[in-house]
Design a protein around this motif. Sequence first.
Motif, mmCIF file in Angstrom:
data_model
loop_
_atom_site.group_PDB
_atom_site.id
_atom_site.type_symbol
_atom_site.label_atom_id
_atom_site.label_comp_id
_atom_site.label_asym_id
_atom_site.label_seq_id
_atom_site.Cartn_x
_atom_site.Cartn_y
_atom_site.Cartn_z
ATOM 1 N N ILE A 148 0.994 -1.423 0.143
ATOM 2 C CA ILE A 148 0.214 0.023 -0.340
ATOM 3 C C ILE A 148 0.531 1.479 -0.390
ATOM 4 O O ILE A 148 0.099 2.122 -0.524
ATOM 5 N N HIS A 149 1.560 1.178 0.842
ATOM 6 C CA HIS A 149 2.765 2.745 0.991
ATOM 7 C C HIS A 149 3.874 2.683 -0.092
ATOM 8 O O HIS A 149 3.994 4.097 -0.978
ATOM 9 N N ARG A 150 3.729 1.130 -1.132
ATOM 10 C CA ARG A 150 4.700 1.423 -1.911
ATOM 11 C C ARG A 150 3.794 2.533 -3.176
ATOM 12 O O ARG A 150 3.807 3.250 -4.292
ATOM 13 N N PRO A 155 3.111 8.546 2.541
ATOM 14 C CA PRO A 155 4.160 8.386 1.059
ATOM 15 C C PRO A 155 3.900 8.860 0.185
ATOM 16 O O PRO A 155 4.818 9.529 -0.641
ATOM 17 N N PHE A 156 2.685 8.841 -0.079
ATOM 18 C CA PHE A 156 2.392 9.907 -0.901
ATOM 19 C C PHE A 156 2.331 11.537 -0.795
ATOM 20 O O PHE A 156 2.896 12.071 -2.160
ATOM 21 N N VAL A 157 2.415 12.431 -0.056
ATOM 22 C CA VAL A 157 2.914 13.207 0.021
ATOM 23 C C VAL A 157 4.657 13.326 -0.306
ATOM 24 O O VAL A 157 4.761 14.144 -1.072
ATOM 25 N N ILE A 158 5.351 12.092 0.176
ATOM 26 C CA ILE A 158 7.050 12.330 0.410
ATOM 27 C C ILE A 158 7.164 11.936 -0.992
ATOM 28 O O ILE A 158 8.096 12.795 -1.869
ATOM 29 N N GLY A 159 6.668 10.687 -1.697
ATOM 30 C CA GLY A 159 6.870 10.965 -3.537
ATOM 31 C C GLY A 159 6.768 11.922 -4.039
ATOM 32 O O GLY A 159 6.991 12.356 -4.847
ATOM 33 N N PHE A 160 5.463 13.500 -3.840
ATOM 34 C CA PHE A 160 4.938 14.227 -4.633
ATOM 35 C C PHE A 160 6.206 14.779 -4.487
ATOM 36 O O PHE A 160 7.243 15.912 -5.343
ATOM 37 N N SER A 161 6.383 15.482 -2.950
ATOM 38 C CA SER A 161 7.662 16.411 -2.675
ATOM 39 C C SER A 161 8.697 16.319 -3.522
ATOM 40 O O SER A 161 9.997 17.021 -3.559
ATOM 41 N N ILE A 162 9.617 14.978 -3.263
ATOM 42 C CA ILE A 162 11.288 14.752 -3.939
ATOM 43 C C ILE A 162 11.214 15.412 -5.048
ATOM 44 O O ILE A 162 12.153 16.365 -5.608
#
Length: 232
Positions: free
Chosen positions: A161-163, A211-218
């Motif tokens: 899920i987190h991936r 995880p969604f916010v981190i993926g978007f932010s990178i």
Amino acid sequence: MKLIARLERSRSFWFLLVISFVFFLLRWPSLFEPYWYGDEGIYQAVGMLIRSGEPLYSGAWDNKPPLLYVLYAIFNSDQFIIRTVSLIFGLTSVWVFYLTAKKLFAKSEKSVLISTAFFAVLFGTRVIEGNIANAENFMLLPILLSSYLIVSTDFVKKILIHRFAFVAGLVLSLAFLTKIVAIFDFLAFGSFLFVDPEKSFKEKFTQKLIPFVIGFSIPVALTFAYFLATNN
């Protein structure tokens, strides 16, 4: 041969084949239009300046994020090529829309077919500027891919899920780096991640939203860092 035989018996395959052909026919005339749209002219000029060595935002300036100009630069600002790429993005968007609709309307094939057909026809026409290689035509694919991944989080194993959420944010950031209005999709998808009555607030926050916010932010942070480091 078995794959071909399965495709021949698949209603989904024939539906996508027909609707893709309709979409292609709707977009085909746009490939041969003369140069006439002002925004495209700006993107082409910026792309040409980038290819000649000018840095974006200091030597070549416009008010959108960088990916659209990079795309124009990659294809040498050639209108026929860039609109062909837009057509390919559009076709792929139709397919991803269909897959997402199948997740959302799992119990109603009719809803899947009607919504996909409506989307394909509307997106292929001039009504919403489907004939122009504008930012919206390119940003829609990563938005739909992100939405598909978000919807899919309810159908995968817990360890995945987190991936899925991370990759959904990562993909959505490409839309944001094409045009800033994708921030509203980010807010909408972030809210949608909480629509899961079977999980607690903590589970939804840690497994999906973070995880969604981190993926978007990178990618966004790396882009900011690049332009800050190069004084542009």
